[in-house]
Design a protein around this motif. Structure first.
Motif, short mmCIF file in Angstrom:
data_model
loop_
_atom_site.label_atom_id
_atom_site.label_comp_id
_atom_site.label_asym_id
_atom_site.label_seq_id
_atom_site.Cartn_x
_atom_site.Cartn_y
_atom_site.Cartn_z
N SER A 225 0.85 -1.18 0.00
CA SER A 225 0.00 0.00 0.00
C SER A 225 0.88 1.23 0.00
CB SER A 225 -0.91 0.03 1.24
OG SER A 225 -1.74 -1.12 1.31
N LEU A 226 0.37 2.32 -0.61
CA LEU A 226 1.11 3.58 -0.63
C LEU A 226 0.12 4.73 -0.69
CD1 LEU A 226 4.33 4.43 -2.53
CD2 LEU A 226 2.35 5.89 -2.90
N GLY A 227 0.37 5.75 0.16
CA GLY A 227 -0.53 6.88 0.20
C GLY A 227 0.18 8.15 0.65
N LEU A 228 -0.58 9.22 0.78
CA LEU A 228 -0.05 10.52 1.16
C LEU A 228 -0.83 11.08 2.34
CD1 LEU A 228 0.23 12.08 -2.40
CD2 LEU A 228 2.18 11.68 -0.89
N VAL A 229 -0.13 11.78 3.23
CA VAL A 229 -0.80 12.43 4.35
C VAL A 229 0.00 13.67 4.76
CG1 VAL A 229 0.41 11.08 6.12
CG2 VAL A 229 -1.86 12.05 6.62
N ARG A 230 -0.70 14.71 5.16
CA ARG A 230 -0.05 15.89 5.73
C ARG A 230 0.15 15.64 7.22
NH1 ARG A 230 2.42 20.20 3.51
NH2 ARG A 230 0.69 20.44 2.03
N VAL A 231 1.38 15.77 7.70
CA VAL A 231 1.68 15.46 9.10
C VAL A 231 1.30 16.67 9.96
CG1 VAL A 231 3.40 14.58 10.71
CG2 VAL A 231 3.54 13.96 8.30
N ARG A 232 0.03 16.85 10.18
CA ARG A 232 -0.46 17.96 11.00
C ARG A 232 -0.34 17.63 12.48
NH1 ARG A 232 -3.60 21.49 8.00
NH2 ARG A 232 -4.16 20.78 5.89
N GLN A 233 -0.33 18.67 13.29
CA GLN A 233 -0.26 18.48 14.74
C GLN A 233 -1.42 17.61 15.23
OE1 GLN A 233 2.00 19.40 17.10
NE2 GLN A 233 0.73 18.29 18.59
#
Length: 312
Positions: free
Chosen positions: A131-139
């Motif tokens: 699996s591969l995805g994207l995420v913004r590492v928000r607080q």
């Protein structure tokens, strides 16, 4: 109350994430290139030709940790991403850090990634998936606390916010993880690499065998020679009615015989028997079909026809 809970886990609008996702999908619409990267990284870390290893649990702790670095390097080589400032890559003009974890959600996120985009990936060689995805590492997506390096992981909201580009996608199988453990023990139980190779193709009849599996079993530099005629597995198993088809030269025979079609760097062994009344697949001077389970092979298999100047 339920709507409030759903809103808490709803991802924030993120145009940059969408631009990176679009760029990645344009580079690899089917995910085939990323799947090849994952497969290659597993094979690199096992280093089967030198070590005989083919399972995750055979690796040392430091090697498991190094998997993520190799994954990042292989991705950069394949796609030629620009380097980021504080992150691994710059994709579509945005900072992106690559993170691998063998377990879903286990990605360790250092401070320099906080607020940036993370390309998160995971896989399971035994289950042949990735699996591969994207995420913004928000607080608000990070777990409270962290380790001594101030790294943290995604919390439940963060894991739910991952934009999956490929989820549980198929990975080219590792035949040594698909065969029963007693069969594997039998294959590796012989001292000679040639005999181990013979045992592999005998046991894996009708299954895709990657060249790396041959290298892992034979433990020899000239491991592909162990498959060919003139002393290789093709010669040794011919008397048992078994032919070994490479994807480079004989994919059409695999299709006609009804077995999985190997790619250029793969093989499939097939036990065949002669047919009557003009049925079956023409090989050599006769016609043949795949033997049924338990059916005796009464005559040796024919020699495969040469393609050009070679028989592979």
């Amino acid at each position: 109350m339920a709507d409030d809970v759903l809103a808490e886990f709803e991802p924030f609008p993120d145009p940059a994430l969408q631009e990176v996702a679009d760029a990645l999908l344009e580079l690899d619409p089917t995910g085939a290139r990323w799947a090849a990267i994952v497969r290659h990284t597993y094979d690199m870390i096992y280093n089967g030709q030198e070590t005989g290893r083919f399972r995750w649990d055979q690796l040392m702790k430091t090697e498991k940790t190094h998997f993520g670095t190799l994954f990042e390097i292989n991705a950069q080589r394949e796609f030629e991403f620009d380097g980021g400032d504080a992150t691994d890559f710059r994709i579509a003009g945005h900072q992106v850090d690559a993170k691998w974890s063998q377990s879903m959600g286990g990605w360790m996120l250092p401070p320099e990634v906080f607020g940036e985009l993370a390309l998160v990936a995971t896989g399971d060689d035994a289950e042949s998936r990735w699996s591969l995805g994207l995420v913004r590492v928000r607080q608000e997506y990070r777990r409270e606390g962290g380790n001594r390096d101030k790294k943290s992981q995604l919390n439940a909201a963060g894991r739910s916010a991952v934009r999956w580009l490929w989820r549980e996608a198929p990975l080219r199988p590792n035949v040594l993880l698909q065969l029963p453990r007693p069969t594997i023990d039998h294959i590796f139980g012989h001292r000679a690499g040639t005999q181990r190779t013979n045992r592999l193709f005998r046991a894996a009849e009708g299954m895709i065998v990657h060249r790396n599996a041959v290298a892992t079993v034979s433990r020899q530099l000239d491991h592909q020679k162990r498959v060919r005629y003139n002393g290789g597995a093709r010669s040794a198993l011919k008397g048992e009615g078994i032919i070994i088809l490479s994807g480079a030269f004989y994919p059409h025979l695999a299709e006609w015989l009804g077995v999985p079609i190997p790619q250029r760097d793969e093989y499939v062994s097939v036990r065949i028997v002669p047919t009557e009344n003009g049925d079956g697949v023409p090989i050599g001077a006769g016609r043949w079909r795949r033997a049924q389970p338990g059916e005796a092979s009464t005559v040796p298999a024919p020699r495969l026809p040469k393609v050009g100047s070679r028989d592979e």
